[in-house]
Motif scaffolding. Structure first.
Motif, PDB file in Angstrom:
ATOM      1  N   LEU A   1      42.816  33.772  39.176  1.00 44.87           N
ATOM      2  CA  LEU A   1      43.975  33.741  38.294  1.00 44.87           C
ATOM      3  C   LEU A   1      44.832  35.005  38.408  1.00 44.87           C
ATOM      4  N   HIS A   2      44.180  36.153  38.564  1.00 45.01           N
ATOM      5  CA  HIS A   2      44.939  37.399  38.652  1.00 45.01           C
ATOM      6  C   HIS A   2      45.621  37.540  40.017  1.00 45.01           C
ATOM      7  N   GLY A   3      44.979  37.053  41.053  1.00 42.25           N
ATOM      8  CA  GLY A   3      45.640  37.028  42.355  1.00 42.25           C
ATOM      9  C   GLY A   3      46.840  36.093  42.315  1.00 42.25           C
ATOM     10  N   TRP A   4      46.671  34.963  41.643  1.00 38.62           N
ATOM     11  CA  TRP A   4      47.752  33.983  41.530  1.00 38.62           C
ATOM     12  C   TRP A   4      48.890  34.523  40.675  1.00 38.62           C
ATOM     13  N   ALA A   5      48.559  35.369  39.688  1.00 39.88           N
ATOM     14  CA  ALA A   5      49.603  35.974  38.848  1.00 39.88           C
ATOM     15  C   ALA A   5      50.571  36.788  39.702  1.00 39.88           C
ATOM     16  N   VAL A   6      50.039  37.495  40.702  1.00 45.34           N
ATOM     17  CA  VAL A   6      50.890  38.247  41.629  1.00 45.34           C
ATOM     18  C   VAL A   6      51.797  37.281  42.388  1.00 45.34           C
TER      19      VAL A   6
ATOM     20  N   ASP B   1      38.442  48.421  36.888  1.00 49.31           N
ATOM     21  CA  ASP B   1      38.895  47.039  36.677  1.00 49.31           C
ATOM     22  C   ASP B   1      38.344  46.064  37.712  1.00 49.31           C
ATOM     23  N   ILE B   2      37.129  46.318  38.171  1.00 46.80           N
ATOM     24  CA  ILE B   2      36.485  45.389  39.099  1.00 46.80           C
ATOM     25  C   ILE B   2      35.576  44.452  38.300  1.00 46.80           C
ATOM     26  N   ALA B   3      35.862  43.178  38.395  1.00 42.86           N
ATOM     27  CA  ALA B   3      35.020  42.174  37.738  1.00 42.86           C
ATOM     28  C   ALA B   3      34.404  41.309  38.833  1.00 42.86           C
TER      29      ALA B   3
ATOM     30  N   VAL C   1      36.721  39.484  32.900  1.00 46.69           N
ATOM     31  CA  VAL C   1      37.865  40.246  33.401  1.00 46.69           C
ATOM     32  C   VAL C   1      38.600  40.889  32.225  1.00 46.69           C
ATOM     33  N   ASN C   2      38.810  42.211  32.308  1.00 48.01           N
ATOM     34  CA  ASN C   2      39.484  42.933  31.228  1.00 48.01           C
ATOM     35  C   ASN C   2      40.981  43.116  31.482  1.00 48.01           C
ATOM     36  N   LYS C   3      41.399  43.029  32.721  1.00 47.04           N
ATOM     37  CA  LYS C   3      42.808  43.238  33.073  1.00 47.04           C
ATOM     38  C   LYS C   3      43.649  42.071  32.566  1.00 47.04           C
ATOM     39  N   SER C   4      44.858  42.365  32.062  1.00 47.00           N
ATOM     40  CA  SER C   4      45.708  41.307  31.518  1.00 47.00           C
ATOM     41  C   SER C   4      46.433  40.547  32.629  1.00 47.00           C
ATOM     42  N   PHE C   5      46.656  39.268  32.369  1.00 48.75           N
ATOM     43  CA  PHE C   5      47.361  38.400  33.315  1.00 48.75           C
ATOM     44  C   PHE C   5      48.782  38.911  33.537  1.00 48.75           C
TER      45      PHE C   5
END
Length: 209
Positions: free
Chosen positions: A35-40, A94-96, A102-106
């Motif tokens: 999801l976070h890769g896709w957010a980029v 921030d490595i999950a 995952v703690n980093k926000s979308f």
């Protein structure tokens, strides 16, 4: 429908070359998951969509003006340098790992995608690509919409395919491997930033002559 699928393949093919957005997507995908890769990728696609709209209304030509591009080179370089420093400095943060929370926000990773996508190298590339591909469809609103949707769908397919591979790879990577991937990504982003600065001085030299 055949027109849509044809231009989906076009969008897929022009999204293939590795650029700053791909590097940032890969890094975020490995550190924080699909999801976070896709957010980029979504951040990048937001700029792509705006460029398509700008092309349709004839506004994109202003981005090609030298006096508009000059500050964009520096702004893009600054964004990439900041992302690169953060990538290297916080490589072990921030490595999950797969299965961890995952703690980093979308939104923060989406914002990174926006920052990378507004760099002039990306803008000029997409203006030239979209401008060429969409040139024959300006006369018909329906045809333009189908072609534009096809291209954006192709880019979306590329992002999902890439991040699916990254998600599978992530499952066999440990924290140290992901840390070094983040450091390497930061170094590559610094390389892109140096290229933007070089292009800025090249453009300045051309304007002065």
């Amino acid at each position: 429908m055949s027109l849509y699928f044809a231009y989906t393949l076009v969008g897929l093919s022009i999204a293939m070359p590795v650029g700053a957005i791909t590097i940032e997507m890969t890094k975020q995908g490995l550190k924080n998951g699909f999801l976070h890769g896709w957010a980029v990728g979504l951040g990048g696609m937001t700029i792509d969509l705006l460029l398509v709209i700008a092309l349709y209304f004839g506004l994109a030509q202003f981005l090609a003006l030298p006096y508009i591009q000059l500050p964009l080179w520096i702004i893009g370089a600054v964004f990439l340098i900041l992302l690169a420093i953060d990538s290297i400095k916080n490589a072990d943060h921030d490595i999950a790992l797969a299965g961890e929370k995952v703690n980093k926000s979308f939104f923060s990773t989406y914002r990174n995608g926006l920052f990378v996508a507004v760099s002039p190298g990306n803008l000029v590339f997409w203006i030239s690509v979209f401008g060429t591909v969409l040139a024959d469809s300006y006369s018909s609103s329906n045809q333009f919409l189908i072609v534009a949707l096809g291209i954006l769908s192709g880019i979306l397919l590329h992002d999902i395919g890439l991040l699916t591979i990254i998600s599978l790879t992530r499952k066999v990577m440990n924290r140290q491997m992901i840390k070094w991937t983040s450091i390497i990504a930061g170094i590559i982003l610094l390389g892109f930033a140096c290229y933007f600065i070089y292009e800025f001085f090249v453009d300045v030299k051309q304007l002065l002559h």
